[in-house]
Write a protein that holds these residues in place. Structure first.
Motif, short mmCIF file in Angstrom:
data_model
loop_
_atom_site.label_atom_id
_atom_site.label_comp_id
_atom_site.label_asym_id
_atom_site.label_seq_id
_atom_site.Cartn_x
_atom_site.Cartn_y
_atom_site.Cartn_z
N THR A 32 -49.35 -90.13 -6.91
CA THR A 32 -49.53 -89.02 -5.97
C THR A 32 -48.17 -88.61 -5.43
O THR A 32 -47.17 -89.32 -5.61
CB THR A 32 -50.43 -89.44 -4.80
N LEU A 33 -48.11 -87.51 -4.70
CA LEU A 33 -46.85 -87.13 -4.04
C LEU A 33 -46.42 -88.21 -3.06
O LEU A 33 -45.22 -88.50 -2.94
CB LEU A 33 -46.99 -85.78 -3.33
N GLU A 34 -47.38 -88.82 -2.39
CA GLU A 34 -47.04 -89.91 -1.46
C GLU A 34 -46.47 -91.10 -2.23
O GLU A 34 -45.51 -91.73 -1.78
CB GLU A 34 -48.25 -90.32 -0.63
N ASP A 35 -47.03 -91.42 -3.38
CA ASP A 35 -46.48 -92.50 -4.21
C ASP A 35 -45.04 -92.18 -4.62
O ASP A 35 -44.16 -93.04 -4.57
CB ASP A 35 -47.32 -92.69 -5.48
N ILE A 36 -44.80 -90.94 -5.02
CA ILE A 36 -43.46 -90.51 -5.42
C ILE A 36 -42.51 -90.61 -4.23
O ILE A 36 -41.38 -91.09 -4.37
CB ILE A 36 -43.48 -89.09 -6.01
N ARG A 37 -42.96 -90.19 -3.06
CA ARG A 37 -42.13 -90.28 -1.85
C ARG A 37 -41.75 -91.73 -1.59
O ARG A 37 -40.58 -92.05 -1.34
CB ARG A 37 -42.86 -89.69 -0.64
N ARG A 38 -42.72 -92.63 -1.67
CA ARG A 38 -42.45 -94.05 -1.43
C ARG A 38 -41.51 -94.65 -2.47
O ARG A 38 -40.60 -95.41 -2.12
CB ARG A 38 -43.76 -94.85 -1.42
N LEU A 39 -41.74 -94.33 -3.74
CA LEU A 39 -40.87 -94.83 -4.81
C LEU A 39 -39.43 -94.38 -4.60
O LEU A 39 -38.49 -95.17 -4.74
CB LEU A 39 -41.37 -94.36 -6.18
N GLN A 89 -37.39 -83.90 -28.55
CA GLN A 89 -36.20 -84.17 -27.75
C GLN A 89 -36.04 -83.12 -26.65
O GLN A 89 -35.73 -83.46 -25.50
CB GLN A 89 -34.96 -84.19 -28.65
N GLU A 90 -36.28 -81.86 -26.96
CA GLU A 90 -36.21 -80.80 -25.95
C GLU A 90 -37.30 -80.96 -24.90
O GLU A 90 -37.06 -80.78 -23.70
CB GLU A 90 -36.33 -79.42 -26.61
N ARG A 91 -38.49 -81.32 -25.34
CA ARG A 91 -39.59 -81.54 -24.39
C ARG A 91 -39.28 -82.72 -23.46
O ARG A 91 -39.58 -82.66 -22.27
CB ARG A 91 -40.89 -81.83 -25.14
N MET A 92 -38.72 -83.77 -24.00
CA MET A 92 -38.38 -84.94 -23.19
C MET A 92 -37.29 -84.58 -22.18
O MET A 92 -37.37 -84.97 -21.01
CB MET A 92 -37.91 -86.10 -24.08
N ALA A 93 -36.30 -83.82 -22.60
CA ALA A 93 -35.24 -83.40 -21.69
C ALA A 93 -35.84 -82.56 -20.55
O ALA A 93 -35.49 -82.75 -19.38
CB ALA A 93 -34.17 -82.60 -22.44
N LEU A 94 -36.77 -81.66 -20.88
CA LEU A 94 -37.42 -80.85 -19.86
C LEU A 94 -38.22 -81.74 -18.91
O LEU A 94 -38.17 -81.56 -17.69
CB LEU A 94 -38.33 -79.80 -20.50
N SER A 95 -38.94 -82.69 -19.45
CA SER A 95 -39.71 -83.62 -18.63
C SER A 95 -38.82 -84.35 -17.63
O SER A 95 -39.17 -84.47 -16.45
CB SER A 95 -40.42 -84.63 -19.55
N HIS A 96 -37.68 -84.81 -18.08
CA HIS A 96 -36.74 -85.52 -17.20
C HIS A 96 -36.18 -84.60 -16.12
O HIS A 96 -36.10 -84.99 -14.95
CB HIS A 96 -35.60 -86.14 -18.01
N GLU A 97 -35.80 -83.39 -16.50
CA GLU A 97 -35.20 -82.48 -15.52
C GLU A 97 -36.24 -82.00 -14.50
O GLU A 97 -35.93 -81.89 -13.30
CB GLU A 97 -34.53 -81.29 -16.21
N LEU A 98 -37.46 -81.72 -14.96
CA LEU A 98 -38.51 -81.33 -14.01
C LEU A 98 -38.83 -82.48 -13.06
O LEU A 98 -39.11 -82.26 -11.88
CB LEU A 98 -39.77 -80.87 -14.75
N SER A 99 -38.77 -83.71 -13.58
CA SER A 99 -38.99 -84.87 -12.71
C SER A 99 -37.91 -84.96 -11.65
O SER A 99 -38.20 -85.24 -10.48
CB SER A 99 -39.01 -86.16 -13.55
N ASP A 100 -36.67 -84.72 -12.03
CA ASP A 100 -35.58 -84.71 -11.05
C ASP A 100 -35.82 -83.66 -9.97
O ASP A 100 -35.62 -83.92 -8.78
CB ASP A 100 -34.23 -84.44 -11.73
N VAL A 101 -36.28 -82.47 -10.38
CA VAL A 101 -36.57 -81.41 -9.41
C VAL A 101 -37.64 -81.87 -8.44
O VAL A 101 -37.50 -81.73 -7.22
CB VAL A 101 -36.99 -80.11 -10.14
N LEU A 102 -38.71 -82.44 -8.97
CA LEU A 102 -39.80 -82.89 -8.10
C LEU A 102 -39.35 -84.00 -7.16
O LEU A 102 -39.67 -83.98 -5.97
CB LEU A 102 -41.00 -83.36 -8.94
N ILE A 103 -38.60 -84.94 -7.66
CA ILE A 103 -38.13 -86.06 -6.83
C ILE A 103 -37.28 -85.53 -5.67
O ILE A 103 -37.48 -85.92 -4.52
CB ILE A 103 -37.36 -87.09 -7.68
N TYR A 104 -36.33 -84.66 -5.97
CA TYR A 104 -35.49 -84.11 -4.90
C TYR A 104 -36.31 -83.25 -3.94
O TYR A 104 -36.07 -83.27 -2.73
CB TYR A 104 -34.32 -83.31 -5.46
N LEU A 105 -37.27 -82.48 -4.45
CA LEU A 105 -38.11 -81.66 -3.58
C LEU A 105 -38.92 -82.53 -2.62
O LEU A 105 -38.98 -82.26 -1.42
CB LEU A 105 -39.05 -80.79 -4.42
#
Length: 148
Positions: A32-39, A89-105
């Motif tokens: 969840t977003l709360e799980d991500i916040r805690r992690l 490889q492109e999909r994985m790179a996108l997955s990683h970058e979108l994850s970074d965006v969500l984590i910082y958000l």
């Protein structure tokens, strides 16, 4: 690949209003977003990075990560939903970058004391008022461009 299919919702039968509606995926229930916040809070605490993770710095990091997402789309022209022409490889790179965006958000929301899930619900309600489906259906105009 089986995991991806598991997370996809059943395709809808088109109705009069939904001809050729794209198939939607379903996100995983966890984390969840709360799980991500805690992690992220634990990750930051373990490294003593809170001194650097102030709202301004997090915002700039978020913007940088959005730039990295943009870079993946640069020079590709229109990209079809589902990214059928992208390599794994492109999909994985996108997955990683979108994850970074969500984590910082999520971390920025935490540092600004914004309950992001609640804020999303409130904003969606405001958008429903601003953009009533009966008035804007099929239009990309901004709410200031259509008449009551």
């Amino acid at each position: 690949m089986a995991e991806r299919a598991e997370n996809q919702a059943d395709p809808k039968t088109p109705t009069e209003n939904e001809t050729n509606a794209p198939e939607r995926i379903s996100f995983s229930a966890k984390p969840t977003l709360e799980d991500i916040r805690r992690l992220q809070a634990q990750f930051t605490d373990e490294r003593d990075w809170n001194q650097y993770h102030q709202p301004r710095n997090l915002l700039l990091a978020l913007v940088g990560e959005v730039g990295e997402v943009s870079e993946l789309f640069q020079w590709k022209g229109e990209v079809a939903e589902g990214l059928p022409d992208w390599s794994e490889q492109e999909r994985m790179a996108l997955s990683h970058e979108l994850s970074d965006v969500l984590i910082y958000l999520v971390e920025l929301a935490e540092k600004c004391h914004v309950d992001l899930p609640r804020a999303v619900l409130e904003k969606m309600e405001l958008n429903r008022i601003k953009y009533p489906a009966s008035k804007v259906h099929g239009s990309a105009k901004k709410y200031t461009e259509y008449q009551d």
